[in-house]
Design a protein around this motif. Structure first.
Motif, PDB file in Angstrom:
ATOM      1  N   SER A 176      31.777  65.547  54.299  1.00 13.94           N
ATOM      2  CA  SER A 176      32.044  64.675  53.145  1.00 13.94           C
ATOM      3  C   SER A 176      32.428  63.279  53.635  1.00 13.94           C
ATOM      4  O   SER A 176      33.505  62.768  53.334  1.00 13.94           O
ATOM      5  N   THR A 177      31.563  62.667  54.408  1.00 12.02           N
ATOM      6  CA  THR A 177      31.880  61.380  55.038  1.00 12.02           C
ATOM      7  C   THR A 177      32.045  60.250  54.029  1.00 12.02           C
ATOM      8  O   THR A 177      32.896  59.374  54.197  1.00 12.02           O
ATOM      9  N   SER A 178      31.266  60.231  52.956  1.00  8.50           N
ATOM     10  CA  SER A 178      31.340  59.126  51.995  1.00  8.50           C
ATOM     11  C   SER A 178      32.370  59.364  50.898  1.00  8.50           C
ATOM     12  O   SER A 178      32.722  58.440  50.172  1.00  8.50           O
ATOM     13  N   GLY A 179      32.861  60.591  50.748  1.00 12.03           N
ATOM     14  CA  GLY A 179      33.930  60.882  49.795  1.00 12.03           C
ATOM     15  C   GLY A 179      33.538  60.836  48.338  1.00 12.03           C
ATOM     16  O   GLY A 179      34.375  60.556  47.479  1.00 12.03           O
ATOM     17  N   THR A 180      32.274  61.137  48.027  1.00 14.35           N
ATOM     18  CA  THR A 180      31.853  61.183  46.624  1.00 14.35           C
ATOM     19  C   THR A 180      32.396  62.446  45.964  1.00 14.35           C
ATOM     20  O   THR A 180      32.811  63.396  46.639  1.00 14.35           O
ATOM     21  N   PHE A 181      32.366  62.453  44.621  1.00 14.09           N
ATOM     22  CA  PHE A 181      32.893  63.605  43.882  1.00 14.09           C
ATOM     23  C   PHE A 181      32.172  64.886  44.281  1.00 14.09           C
ATOM     24  O   PHE A 181      32.807  65.915  44.512  1.00 14.09           O
ATOM     25  N   TYR A 182      30.853  64.824  44.374  1.00 16.48           N
ATOM     26  CA  TYR A 182      30.070  66.015  44.719  1.00 16.48           C
ATOM     27  C   TYR A 182      30.421  66.511  46.120  1.00 16.48           C
ATOM     28  O   TYR A 182      30.550  67.721  46.347  1.00 16.48           O
ATOM     29  N   GLN A 183      30.577  65.589  47.059  1.00 15.30           N
ATOM     30  CA  GLN A 183      30.900  65.988  48.426  1.00 15.30           C
ATOM     31  C   GLN A 183      32.303  66.574  48.550  1.00 15.30           C
ATOM     32  O   GLN A 183      32.570  67.355  49.466  1.00 15.30           O
ATOM     33  N   LEU A 184      33.201  66.205  47.634  1.00 19.99           N
ATOM     34  CA  LEU A 184      34.588  66.662  47.728  1.00 19.99           C
ATOM     35  C   LEU A 184      34.860  67.949  46.954  1.00 19.99           C
ATOM     36  O   LEU A 184      35.972  68.472  47.006  1.00 19.99           O
ATOM     37  N   VAL A 185      33.855  68.456  46.227  1.00 19.85           N
ATOM     38  CA  VAL A 185      34.079  69.669  45.427  1.00 19.85           C
ATOM     39  C   VAL A 185      34.461  70.852  46.329  1.00 19.85           C
ATOM     40  O   VAL A 185      35.471  71.537  46.080  1.00 19.85           O
ATOM     41  N   MET A 186      33.684  71.109  47.362  1.00 19.80           N
ATOM     42  CA  MET A 186      33.983  72.246  48.226  1.00 19.80           C
ATOM     43  C   MET A 186      35.289  72.056  49.005  1.00 19.80           C
ATOM     44  O   MET A 186      36.105  72.988  49.069  1.00 19.80           O
ATOM     45  N   PRO A 187      35.540  70.869  49.609  1.00 13.57           N
ATOM     46  CA  PRO A 187      36.852  70.683  50.248  1.00 13.57           C
ATOM     47  C   PRO A 187      38.018  70.848  49.281  1.00 13.57           C
ATOM     48  O   PRO A 187      39.067  71.363  49.665  1.00 13.57           O
ATOM     49  N   ALA A 188      37.848  70.423  48.010  1.00 13.12           N
ATOM     50  CA  ALA A 188      38.923  70.563  47.028  1.00 13.12           C
ATOM     51  C   ALA A 188      39.207  72.032  46.733  1.00 13.12           C
ATOM     52  O   ALA A 188      40.374  72.438  46.627  1.00 13.12           O
ATOM     53  N   PHE A 189      38.159  72.835  46.607  1.00 17.47           N
ATOM     54  CA  PHE A 189      38.356  74.267  46.388  1.00 17.47           C
ATOM     55  C   PHE A 189      39.045  74.916  47.584  1.00 17.47           C
ATOM     56  O   PHE A 189      39.928  75.766  47.419  1.00 17.47           O
ATOM     57  N   VAL A 190      38.649  74.520  48.783  1.00 21.86           N
ATOM     58  CA  VAL A 190      39.270  75.065  49.994  1.00 21.86           C
ATOM     59  C   VAL A 190      40.737  74.650  50.064  1.00 21.86           C
ATOM     60  O   VAL A 190      41.625  75.465  50.353  1.00 21.86           O
ATOM     61  N   LEU A 191      41.010  73.374  49.785  1.00 20.48           N
ATOM     62  CA  LEU A 191      42.384  72.869  49.834  1.00 20.48           C
ATOM     63  C   LEU A 191      43.273  73.560  48.801  1.00 20.48           C
ATOM     64  O   LEU A 191      44.456  73.802  49.046  1.00 20.48           O
ATOM     65  N   ALA A 192      42.684  73.890  47.638  1.00 16.97           N
ATOM     66  CA  ALA A 192      43.466  74.497  46.553  1.00 16.97           C
ATOM     67  C   ALA A 192      43.527  76.010  46.632  1.00 16.97           C
ATOM     68  O   ALA A 192      44.290  76.632  45.864  1.00 16.97           O
ATOM     69  N   SER A 193      42.755  76.624  47.512  1.00 15.87           N
ATOM     70  CA  SER A 193      42.591  78.086  47.488  1.00 15.87           C
ATOM     71  C   SER A 193      43.910  78.846  47.605  1.00 15.87           C
ATOM     72  O   SER A 193      44.214  79.732  46.792  1.00 15.87           O
ATOM     73  N   ILE A 194      44.719  78.523  48.594  1.00 12.84           N
ATOM     74  CA  ILE A 194      45.977  79.246  48.790  1.00 12.84           C
ATOM     75  C   ILE A 194      46.956  78.922  47.662  1.00 12.84           C
ATOM     76  O   ILE A 194      47.684  79.799  47.174  1.00 12.84           O
ATOM     77  N   SER A 195      46.949  77.663  47.201  1.00 15.09           N
ATOM     78  CA  SER A 195      47.837  77.276  46.106  1.00 15.09           C
ATOM     79  C   SER A 195      47.467  77.995  44.816  1.00 15.09           C
ATOM     80  O   SER A 195      48.348  78.331  44.009  1.00 15.09           O
ATOM     81  N   ILE A 196      46.181  78.226  44.589  1.00 14.34           N
ATOM     82  CA  ILE A 196      45.741  78.980  43.412  1.00 14.34           C
ATOM     83  C   ILE A 196      46.399  80.359  43.403  1.00 14.34           C
ATOM     84  O   ILE A 196      46.872  80.835  42.367  1.00 14.34           O
TER      85      ILE A 196
END
Length: 307
Positions: A166-186
């Motif tokens: 996700s080098t450019s940081g667009t919404f589409y590129q950040l969807v998977m990192p966001a799910f990974v980042l939120a996974s344990i918190s979920i």
């Protein structure tokens, strides 16, 4: 409410001073020479070392360095990296990406976590309750870097649904990192919501509401949810600061050009200016998130703001 917020702001001052002092001491007080390796395989010339230490105040006592650092922070100066770049400027470039990633993770955490917790709490002992309990336990048991690597392999390489980096940081590129980042918190939000909901459903006021003829949905939605959300909001507010700092792992996995990746490079290159400046800003974000949580406490339960 205004007095309540002012009191919380005043309480933040000693916390900021204490935390920044500890960070500064841990970074600059530990033994080691930051000039090692900056001149290749040969030792740096004494003139270069002397100039380097003078430019970054490393030739002064530690307490004097900290006072100068606090003075610079009050003027909006977070220092200069060992390569001559402004730390504040570098963070300003990367903050939008990290904030976007953290907010996406928070939204995912709120929607999925609270929904799963409510479903499990209302269906206690049923299949959906067991499914949520087992699923959250699995998520908690897996390290974040393993979840990130599996997500890259399955959804990025095998299925091709999302980009691997996700080098450019667009919404589409950040969807998977966001799910990974939120996974344990979920998982934690779902379990916390379920526990509080089950406990509140056994309270006397819920039995009274049902005796008056209120439907189960209205009893849960109007009466029980409000009290059950207070501990969940506490966790989410604290977690926002944790996501900002914890994003260092996720940003490294997905090569996101954010604050976490910048902090990682600072640690890797032993650049004290990057580490202290970045962590100081993360501390401020963490305290701001806690202030917002305190205000939300007062909204959900006015008795708290009067304490």
């Amino acid at each position: 409410m205004g007095t309540y917020i002012l009191r919380r702001l005043l309480q933040m001052i000693p916390v900021i001073l204490g935390v920044t002092f500890l960070i500064f001491v841990m970074v600059y007080g530990l033994p080691g020479d930051p000039t090692i390796g900056r001149c290749g395989e040969r030792p740096c010339p004494p003139a270069y070392v002397e100039k380097f230490r003078e430019e970054h105040n490393l030739d002064k006592p530690l307490l004097v360095q900290y006072v100068l650092y606090l003075g610079a922070i009050l003027h909006g100066d977070l220092g200069t990296t060992y390569t001559g770049r402004s730390v504040a400027h570098e963070l300003a470039i990367r903050w939008p990406t990290t904030i976007k990633l953290a907010l996406m993770a928070i939204v995912i955490e709120i929607i999925i976590g609270i929904s799963a917790g409510v479903l499990a709490g209302m269906r206690k002992g049923k299949f959906i309750d067991s499914l949520v309990t087992i699923s959250t336990l699995v998520l908690i048991s897996i390290p974040i870097f393993v979840i990130g690597s599996l997500a890259q392999l399955i959804f990025g390489v095998k299925l091709g649904w999302f980009p691997v980096t996700s080098t450019s940081g667009t919404f589409y590129q950040l969807v998977m990192p966001a799910f990974v980042l939120a996974s344990i918190s979920i998982a934690y939000v779902a379990r916390l919501m379920r526990t509080n909901l089950v406990e509140n459903l056994r309270a006397d006021y819920v039995r009274t509401a049902r005796a008056k003829g209120l439907s189960n949905g209205r009893t849960v939605g109007v009466h029980t949810m409000r009290n059950s959300l207070i501990p969940v909001i506490t966790y989410i507010g604290v977690d926002l600061g944790a996501l900002m700092g914890g994003a260092i792992i996720t940003e490294r996995i997905f090569n996101v050009n954010g604050v976490g990746n910048f902090l990682y490079r600072g640690i890797l290159t032993k650049d004290g200016s990057i580490v202290t400046g970045t962590i100081t800003m993360l501390v401020l974000v963490f305290l701001l998130a806690n202030l917002i949580v305190d205000v939300l406490y007062g909204v959900l339960d006015p008795r708290i703001s009067n304490d």
